[in-house]
Design an enzyme around this catalytic site. Structure first.
Site, PDB file in Angstrom:
ATOM      1  CB  CYS A  79      61.990  10.790 -29.687  1.00 34.28           C
ATOM      2  SG  CYS A  79      63.478  11.049 -30.952  1.00 34.28           S
ATOM      3  CG  HIS A 170      59.580   7.886 -31.892  1.00 34.29           C
ATOM      4  ND1 HIS A 170      58.642   9.076 -31.958  1.00 34.29           N
ATOM      5  CD2 HIS A 170      60.654   8.189 -32.304  1.00 34.29           C
ATOM      6  CE1 HIS A 170      59.396   9.881 -32.092  1.00 34.29           C
ATOM      7  NE2 HIS A 170      60.510   9.585 -32.459  1.00 34.29           N
ATOM      8  CD  GLU A 172      55.461   7.836 -30.131  1.00 34.44           C
ATOM      9  OE1 GLU A 172      56.254   6.948 -29.247  1.00 34.44           O
ATOM     10  OE2 GLU A 172      56.262   8.912 -30.760  1.00 34.44           O
TER      11      GLU A 172
HETATM   12  N1  GLN Z   1      66.516  14.829 -33.488  1.00 33.90           N
HETATM   13  C1  GLN Z   1      64.848  15.422 -32.830  1.00 33.90           C
HETATM   14  C2  GLN Z   1      65.353  16.710 -32.014  1.00 33.90           C
HETATM   15  O1  GLN Z   1      66.241  17.146 -31.876  1.00 33.90           O
HETATM   16  C3  GLN Z   1      64.254  14.277 -32.222  1.00 33.90           C
HETATM   17  C4  GLN Z   1      63.861  13.390 -33.284  1.00 33.90           C
HETATM   18  C5  GLN Z   1      62.433  12.646 -32.762  1.00 33.90           C
HETATM   19  O2  GLN Z   1      61.716  13.182 -32.128  1.00 33.90           O
HETATM   20  N2  GLN Z   1      61.883  11.734 -33.642  1.00 33.90           N
HETATM   21  O3  GLN Z   1      64.108  17.233 -31.690  1.00 33.90           O
END
Ligand code: GLN
Length: 191
Positions: A79, A170, A172
């Site tokens: 992410c 995610h 994890e």
């Molecule tokens: N949208 C977030 C960002 O720009 C990432 C979201 C996340 O890691 N769950 O960092």
């Protein structure tokens, strides 16, 4: 095997728990000194990429991390970690770690729409895996050397380039350890 987990912000503890469950040693990277420890790979967790980038820059960790990845250190970004590893983020020219040949669309679905859960197929794992998306980005396009590993609703959500692995979701945050195992296999592969 010993894995560094970037622990400046976000969901790093969940990655550590997964690694411990798989019997793999890990340590937290909170400052430059930590980074000097011997390591076989790095995990960059989800969280807020803007905050992580600010801290990485202030702590003078950005360049040493980029340098190690460019020299072949395996890395797994989830992410926000994916955003930090992308060479290009649509709508800005900010330099991040930027080692992976992908273009990312950030907060792509709007604040609410980017959060959902599905069981999805990913290349390299025989069964569908739980995928938790939280204000998730997606990969808008991939360049040379990048293999697409998973798509959800026609959008790329996992990819690999050499020893760099990224997921927009995610892994994890669920009990399924398959994607961490996939990464650990990558770490063990001869290049
Ligand atoms: N949208 C977030 C960002 O720009 C990432 C979201 C996340 O890691 N769950 O960092």
């Amino acid at each position: 095997m010993r894995i560094a987990v970037l622990a400046l912000q976000g969901a790093f503890i969940e990655h550590e728990k997964m690694l411990t469950q798989l019997g793999v040693e890990c340590f937290e990277v909170r400052e430059r000194e930590d980074w000097c420890q011997p390591k076989d790979a790095l995990i960059i967790p989800g969280g807020e990429s803007t905050t992580m980038l600010k801290l990485l820059t202030e702590l003078q960790l950005l360049e040493p991390i980029r340098d190690s990845i460019e020299k072949g250190l395996p890395v797994f970004g989830t992410c926000a970690g994916l955003i930090l590893l992308a060479r290009k983020v649509e709508g800005d020219d900010v330099q991040r770690i930027s080692t992976m040949n992908i273009t990312v669309c950030r907060n792509a679905y709007g604040r609410q729409m980017g959060s959902f859960f599905i069981d999805g197929k990913i290349e390299g794992v025989a069964h569908p895996v739980p995928m938790t998306f939280i204000r998730a980005p997606y990969i808008a396009s991939v360049g040379n050397g990048v293999e697409v590993l998973a798509e959800v609703s026609g959008r790329i959500v996992a990819a690999r380039q050499d020893k760099q692995l990224v997921t927009a979701f995610h892994p994890e945050l669920n009990n399924d350890t398959s994607i961490h195992e996939l990464f650990l296999n990558m770490v063990g592969e001869k290049s």
